[in-house]
Design an enzyme around this catalytic site. Sequence first.
Site, PDB file in Angstrom:
ATOM      1  N   ASN A   1       0.801  -1.233   0.000  1.00 53.10           N
ATOM      2  CA  ASN A   1       0.000   0.000   0.000  1.00 53.10           C
ATOM      3  C   ASN A   1       0.827   1.273   0.000  1.00 53.10           C
ATOM      4  O   ASN A   1       0.300   2.361  -0.212  1.00 53.10           O
ATOM      5  CB  ASN A   1      -0.915   0.026   1.228  1.00 53.10           C
ATOM      6  CG  ASN A   1      -1.974  -1.051   1.165  1.00 53.10           C
ATOM      7  OD1 ASN A   1      -2.270  -1.567   0.081  1.00 53.10           O
ATOM      8  ND2 ASN A   1      -2.524  -1.406   2.292  1.00 53.10           N
TER       9      ASN A   1
ATOM     10  N   LYS B   1       3.752   4.153  -1.001  1.00 53.60           N
ATOM     11  CA  LYS B   1       4.111   4.825  -2.245  1.00 53.60           C
ATOM     12  C   LYS B   1       5.444   4.319  -2.774  1.00 53.60           C
ATOM     13  O   LYS B   1       6.341   4.023  -1.993  1.00 53.60           O
ATOM     14  CB  LYS B   1       4.238   6.325  -1.974  1.00 53.60           C
ATOM     15  CG  LYS B   1       4.676   7.125  -3.193  1.00 53.60           C
ATOM     16  CD  LYS B   1       4.833   8.580  -2.842  1.00 53.60           C
ATOM     17  CE  LYS B   1       5.606   9.326  -3.915  1.00 53.60           C
ATOM     18  NZ  LYS B   1       4.907   9.366  -5.190  1.00 53.60           N
TER      19      LYS B   1
ATOM     20  N   LYS C   1       5.807   2.146  -5.910  1.00 49.21           N
ATOM     21  CA  LYS C   1       5.817   0.991  -6.799  1.00 49.21           C
ATOM     22  C   LYS C   1       6.097   1.388  -8.245  1.00 49.21           C
ATOM     23  O   LYS C   1       7.018   0.878  -8.893  1.00 49.21           O
ATOM     24  CB  LYS C   1       4.478   0.247  -6.699  1.00 49.21           C
ATOM     25  CG  LYS C   1       4.170  -0.227  -5.273  1.00 49.21           C
ATOM     26  CD  LYS C   1       2.789  -0.801  -5.109  1.00 49.21           C
ATOM     27  CE  LYS C   1       1.660   0.207  -5.131  1.00 49.21           C
ATOM     28  NZ  LYS C   1       1.693   1.148  -3.988  1.00 49.21           N
ATOM     29  N   THR C   2       5.297   2.315  -8.743  1.00 55.19           N
ATOM     30  CA  THR C   2       5.461   2.728 -10.140  1.00 55.19           C
ATOM     31  C   THR C   2       6.760   3.522 -10.324  1.00 55.19           C
ATOM     32  O   THR C   2       7.451   3.363 -11.334  1.00 55.19           O
ATOM     33  CB  THR C   2       4.230   3.539 -10.597  1.00 55.19           C
ATOM     34  OG1 THR C   2       3.087   2.686 -10.501  1.00 55.19           O
ATOM     35  CG2 THR C   2       4.372   4.014 -12.024  1.00 55.19           C
ATOM     36  N   THR C   3       7.094   4.337  -9.328  1.00 56.44           N
ATOM     37  CA  THR C   3       8.354   5.089  -9.403  1.00 56.44           C
ATOM     38  C   THR C   3       9.544   4.132  -9.518  1.00 56.44           C
ATOM     39  O   THR C   3      10.464   4.383 -10.307  1.00 56.44           O
ATOM     40  CB  THR C   3       8.550   5.947  -8.122  1.00 56.44           C
ATOM     41  OG1 THR C   3       7.303   6.475  -7.715  1.00 56.44           O
ATOM     42  CG2 THR C   3       9.531   7.058  -8.350  1.00 56.44           C
TER      43      THR C   3
ATOM     44  N   ARG D   1      17.167   2.811 -15.974  1.00 57.14           N
ATOM     45  CA  ARG D   1      18.413   2.061 -15.823  1.00 57.14           C
ATOM     46  C   ARG D   1      18.670   1.195 -17.071  1.00 57.14           C
ATOM     47  O   ARG D   1      19.764   1.213 -17.622  1.00 57.14           O
ATOM     48  CB  ARG D   1      18.269   1.180 -14.573  1.00 57.14           C
ATOM     49  CG  ARG D   1      19.529   0.626 -14.061  1.00 57.14           C
ATOM     50  CD  ARG D   1      19.265  -0.057 -12.733  1.00 57.14           C
ATOM     51  NE  ARG D   1      19.521   0.825 -11.618  1.00 57.14           N
ATOM     52  CZ  ARG D   1      19.442   0.440 -10.339  1.00 57.14           C
ATOM     53  NH1 ARG D   1      19.097  -0.800 -10.034  1.00 57.14           N
ATOM     54  NH2 ARG D   1      19.721   1.274  -9.363  1.00 57.14           N
TER      55      ARG D   1
ATOM     56  N   PHE E   1      -8.875   3.618 -17.525  1.00 63.09           N
ATOM     57  CA  PHE E   1      -9.632   3.113 -16.377  1.00 63.09           C
ATOM     58  C   PHE E   1      -9.368   3.949 -15.127  1.00 63.09           C
ATOM     59  O   PHE E   1      -8.239   4.180 -14.753  1.00 63.09           O
ATOM     60  CB  PHE E   1      -9.212   1.658 -16.136  1.00 63.09           C
ATOM     61  CG  PHE E   1      -9.676   1.052 -14.838  1.00 63.09           C
ATOM     62  CD1 PHE E   1     -10.784   0.231 -14.818  1.00 63.09           C
ATOM     63  CD2 PHE E   1      -8.998   1.298 -13.667  1.00 63.09           C
ATOM     64  CE1 PHE E   1     -11.202  -0.345 -13.624  1.00 63.09           C
ATOM     65  CE2 PHE E   1      -9.406   0.719 -12.466  1.00 63.09           C
ATOM     66  CZ  PHE E   1     -10.509  -0.101 -12.453  1.00 63.09           C
TER      67      PHE E   1
ATOM     68  N   TRP F   1     -11.190   5.057 -11.058  1.00 58.82           N
ATOM     69  CA  TRP F   1     -12.149   4.588 -10.074  1.00 58.82           C
ATOM     70  C   TRP F   1     -13.559   5.049 -10.451  1.00 58.82           C
ATOM     71  O   TRP F   1     -14.535   4.470  -9.992  1.00 58.82           O
ATOM     72  CB  TRP F   1     -11.775   5.074  -8.671  1.00 58.82           C
ATOM     73  CG  TRP F   1     -10.362   4.709  -8.359  1.00 58.82           C
ATOM     74  CD1 TRP F   1      -9.325   5.575  -8.136  1.00 58.82           C
ATOM     75  CD2 TRP F   1      -9.799   3.393  -8.303  1.00 58.82           C
ATOM     76  NE1 TRP F   1      -8.169   4.865  -7.936  1.00 58.82           N
ATOM     77  CE2 TRP F   1      -8.426   3.531  -8.038  1.00 58.82           C
ATOM     78  CE3 TRP F   1     -10.319   2.100  -8.462  1.00 58.82           C
ATOM     79  CZ2 TRP F   1      -7.571   2.447  -7.915  1.00 58.82           C
ATOM     80  CZ3 TRP F   1      -9.462   1.018  -8.340  1.00 58.82           C
ATOM     81  CH2 TRP F   1      -8.115   1.197  -8.073  1.00 58.82           C
TER      82      TRP F   1
ATOM     83  N   GLU G   1       0.394  -1.626 -12.785  1.00 54.58           N
ATOM     84  CA  GLU G   1      -0.965  -1.742 -12.219  1.00 54.58           C
ATOM     85  C   GLU G   1      -1.741  -2.943 -12.767  1.00 54.58           C
ATOM     86  O   GLU G   1      -2.978  -2.958 -12.711  1.00 54.58           O
ATOM     87  CB  GLU G   1      -1.799  -0.459 -12.434  1.00 54.58           C
ATOM     88  CG  GLU G   1      -1.083   0.878 -12.334  1.00 54.58           C
ATOM     89  CD  GLU G   1      -0.582   1.259 -10.938  1.00 54.58           C
ATOM     90  OE1 GLU G   1      -0.881   0.526  -9.983  1.00 54.58           O
ATOM     91  OE2 GLU G   1       0.120   2.283 -10.824  1.00 54.58           O
TER      92      GLU G   1
HETATM   93  P1  ATP Z   1       4.053   6.078  -7.297  1.00 49.55           P
HETATM   94  O1  ATP Z   1       3.429   6.187  -8.668  1.00 49.55           O
HETATM   95  O2  ATP Z   1       4.180   7.413  -6.660  1.00 49.55           O
HETATM   96  O3  ATP Z   1       5.315   5.265  -7.277  1.00 49.55           O
HETATM   97  P2  ATP Z   1       2.575   3.812  -6.399  1.00 49.55           P
HETATM   98  O4  ATP Z   1       2.706   3.242  -7.750  1.00 49.55           O
HETATM   99  O5  ATP Z   1       3.258   3.064  -5.274  1.00 49.55           O
HETATM  100  O6  ATP Z   1       3.015   5.323  -6.360  1.00 49.55           O
HETATM  101  P3  ATP Z   1      -0.299   3.768  -6.704  1.00 49.55           P
HETATM  102  O7  ATP Z   1      -1.177   2.969  -5.814  1.00 49.55           O
HETATM  103  O8  ATP Z   1      -0.096   3.291  -8.096  1.00 49.55           O
HETATM  104  O9  ATP Z   1       1.084   3.948  -5.929  1.00 49.55           O
HETATM  105  O10 ATP Z   1      -0.831   5.259  -6.704  1.00 49.55           O
HETATM  106  C1  ATP Z   1      -0.366   6.194  -7.551  1.00 49.55           C
HETATM  107  C2  ATP Z   1      -0.663   7.584  -7.070  1.00 49.55           C
HETATM  108  O11 ATP Z   1      -1.239   7.576  -5.777  1.00 49.55           O
HETATM  109  C3  ATP Z   1       0.579   8.443  -6.920  1.00 49.55           C
HETATM  110  O12 ATP Z   1       0.217   9.777  -7.198  1.00 49.55           O
HETATM  111  C4  ATP Z   1       0.969   8.298  -5.492  1.00 49.55           C
HETATM  112  O13 ATP Z   1       1.672   9.403  -4.960  1.00 49.55           O
HETATM  113  C5  ATP Z   1      -0.351   8.137  -4.825  1.00 49.55           C
HETATM  114  N1  ATP Z   1      -0.213   7.202  -3.708  1.00 49.55           N
HETATM  115  C6  ATP Z   1       0.628   6.158  -3.595  1.00 49.55           C
HETATM  116  N2  ATP Z   1       0.503   5.528  -2.415  1.00 49.55           N
HETATM  117  C7  ATP Z   1      -0.479   6.186  -1.755  1.00 49.55           C
HETATM  118  C8  ATP Z   1      -1.084   6.044  -0.460  1.00 49.55           C
HETATM  119  N3  ATP Z   1      -0.701   5.078   0.364  1.00 49.55           N
HETATM  120  N4  ATP Z   1      -2.069   6.919  -0.129  1.00 49.55           N
HETATM  121  C9  ATP Z   1      -2.456   7.878  -0.965  1.00 49.55           C
HETATM  122  N5  ATP Z   1      -1.930   8.081  -2.192  1.00 49.55           N
HETATM  123  C10 ATP Z   1      -0.953   7.264  -2.582  1.00 49.55           C
HETATM  124 MG    MG Z   2       1.469   2.765  -9.245  1.00 46.20          MG
END
Ligand code: ATP
Ligand code: MG
Length: 199
Positions: free
Chosen positions: A39, A41, A43-45, A53, A94, A96, A131
Amino acid sequence: MTDRDTRHQQSMQKLKAHVDDKVANATEERGLLMVFTGNGKGKTTAAWGTVTRALGYGYKVGVIQFIKGLWECGERERLNDDANLEVAIMATGFTWDTQNRESDTKACQEVWQEAKRMLEDPEIYLVVLDEITYMMKYGYLDVAEVIAALENRPAEQTVIITGRNANREVVAMADTVTEMQETRHAFNAGLKARRGIDF
Ligand code: ATP
Ligand code: MG
């Protein structure tokens, strides 16, 4: 040397011996299956960091954005003129709010065809399925089909899967699994997502 210095030196030597041992044991070379889930933050970063890389060494990379694909994405902006990068985006974007099972499934299946093609292409060194966990969770994608495509991919190809609630079978078959754990997220304190930082 003080006692403390000596103790530090001894413990560093022990650590080095341990790491050397592990390095000597890591002899297998092949592409990896990596899962970034949880949960928190990042993952995508982390996936885009790995894309950067790989591109840095001139490897070919494919990225599939299953959701939020139509949203802004700074990494994509920065990297999409690299001829070695191919990005495929799920058409409906897609979110929510849409949640229309029929049109989302169709859009998902369309972009999955692109993913499947990449997963069969030995020229592509890294494939990111951003995702994709949600697609499996909602049944837009057949889990068995995804697993088969992962299993049959070229030996040198690395795949990164991102998203919360990663499927148990996919986690079980992955070589590297990182669960981002949320300690705190600014959003919960009412802070808006920031351009160039959160997307
Ligand atoms: P990021 O893209 O920043 O690496 P993520 O891939 O881990 O995040 P996602 O669930 O895909 O997280 O959500 C993407 C978006 O939601 C991003 O803008 C991120 O900052 C935000 N986000 C990520 N984790 C959370 C959280 N725990 N609560 C609220 N917003 C979040
Ligand atoms: Mg993500």
